[in-house]
Design a protein around this motif. Structure first.
Motif, PDB file in Angstrom:
ATOM      1  N   ILE A  16       0.808  -1.263   0.033  1.00  0.00           N
ATOM      2  CA  ILE A  16       0.034  -0.087  -0.264  1.00  0.00           C
ATOM      3  C   ILE A  16       0.954   1.252  -0.015  1.00  0.00           C
ATOM      4  O   ILE A  16       0.375   2.212  -0.773  1.00  0.00           O
ATOM      5  N   ALA A  17       1.902   1.234   0.892  1.00  0.00           N
ATOM      6  CA  ALA A  17       2.906   2.347   1.000  1.00  0.00           C
ATOM      7  C   ALA A  17       3.605   2.669  -0.413  1.00  0.00           C
ATOM      8  O   ALA A  17       3.732   3.783  -0.976  1.00  0.00           O
ATOM      9  N   LEU A  18       3.951   1.366  -1.101  1.00  0.00           N
ATOM     10  CA  LEU A  18       4.669   1.781  -2.353  1.00  0.00           C
ATOM     11  C   LEU A  18       3.515   2.117  -3.418  1.00  0.00           C
ATOM     12  O   LEU A  18       3.907   3.080  -4.280  1.00  0.00           O
ATOM     13  N   VAL A  19       2.362   1.621  -3.460  1.00  0.00           N
ATOM     14  CA  VAL A  19       1.513   2.300  -4.296  1.00  0.00           C
ATOM     15  C   VAL A  19       1.038   3.626  -4.104  1.00  0.00           C
ATOM     16  O   VAL A  19       0.913   4.620  -5.190  1.00  0.00           O
ATOM     17  N   PHE A  20       0.943   4.235  -2.919  1.00  0.00           N
ATOM     18  CA  PHE A  20       0.680   5.422  -2.575  1.00  0.00           C
ATOM     19  C   PHE A  20       1.745   6.306  -2.967  1.00  0.00           C
ATOM     20  O   PHE A  20       1.767   7.447  -3.605  1.00  0.00           O
ATOM     21  N   ALA A  21       3.149   6.019  -2.802  1.00  0.00           N
ATOM     22  CA  ALA A  21       4.207   6.901  -3.259  1.00  0.00           C
ATOM     23  C   ALA A  21       3.979   6.786  -4.665  1.00  0.00           C
ATOM     24  O   ALA A  21       4.597   7.912  -5.256  1.00  0.00           O
ATOM     25  N   ALA A  22       4.052   5.783  -5.544  1.00  0.00           N
ATOM     26  CA  ALA A  22       4.003   5.970  -6.814  1.00  0.00           C
ATOM     27  C   ALA A  22       2.806   6.875  -7.443  1.00  0.00           C
ATOM     28  O   ALA A  22       2.998   7.693  -8.300  1.00  0.00           O
ATOM     29  N   THR A  23       1.765   6.765  -6.577  1.00  0.00           N
ATOM     30  CA  THR A  23       0.523   7.686  -7.223  1.00  0.00           C
ATOM     31  C   THR A  23       0.971   8.930  -6.823  1.00  0.00           C
ATOM     32  O   THR A  23       0.695  10.079  -7.708  1.00  0.00           O
ATOM     33  N   VAL A  24       1.715   9.600  -5.816  1.00  0.00           N
ATOM     34  CA  VAL A  24       2.026  10.794  -5.589  1.00  0.00           C
ATOM     35  C   VAL A  24       3.067  11.501  -6.586  1.00  0.00           C
ATOM     36  O   VAL A  24       3.326  12.376  -7.028  1.00  0.00           O
TER      37      VAL A  24
END
Length: 159
Positions: free
Chosen positions: A4-12
């Protein structure tokens, strides 16, 4: 949780890149381009934008038949991007020439838009013989200011 943290960072990261992308493609060379060009057949050349001629009229007397003859300046119409001012020439009661005295010129994009729109607006003026002209797509503010100043010049011509 790590996924989830990886997906959030990629989205940002993607959003930051998206919002920082420059969509304007104009070059600095546009700032030295001519400000306004009169259409073919117009007898009055356009003045560069940013000039500040006096408002009011500069005309010759009307003909004996009461029809306007002479050159008339419209008042400067304030738009979101700067003032627009039009000058028209009447001969025997007909608008025979039009030109812009002032158009927005703060950026290269302003100049680019006005170089495309003003000749169309002048042509519309000569065809319509009134301020009831179509708005140029992509130059709404310039078109509205042009029509307002044009009406002011027509009013000045008719006293």
């Amino acid at each position: 949780m790590r996924k989830i943290a990886l997906v959030f960072a990629a989205t940002v990261s993607v959003l930051v890149l998206l919002f920082s992308y420059r969509t304007s493609t104009h070059s600095g060379a546009l700032a030295t381009a001519p400000q306004n060009r009169a259409p073919a057949g117009s007898s009055v050349p356009s003045a560069p934008s940013g000039t500040n001629p006096p408002s009011g009229t500069s005309s010759t007397p009307t003909g004996t038949s009461g029809t306007p003859t002479g050159t008339y300046d419209g008042g400067a119409a304030d738009t979101r991007y700067g003032p627009v001012q039009v000058e028209i020439t009447y001969t025997a009661g007909r608008i025979t020439a039009a030109r812009t005295l002032r158009t927005p010129s703060e950026s290269g994009r302003d100049i680019e838009i006005n170089n495309a729109a003003v000749p169309t607006l002048i042509q519309e003026t000569l065809q319509a013989q009134s301020a009831h002209i179509d708005t140029v797509s992509g130059a709404t503010y310039t078109s509205e200011g042009y029509a307002e100043s044009l009406q002011s010049a027509i009013d000045a011509a008719h006293g």
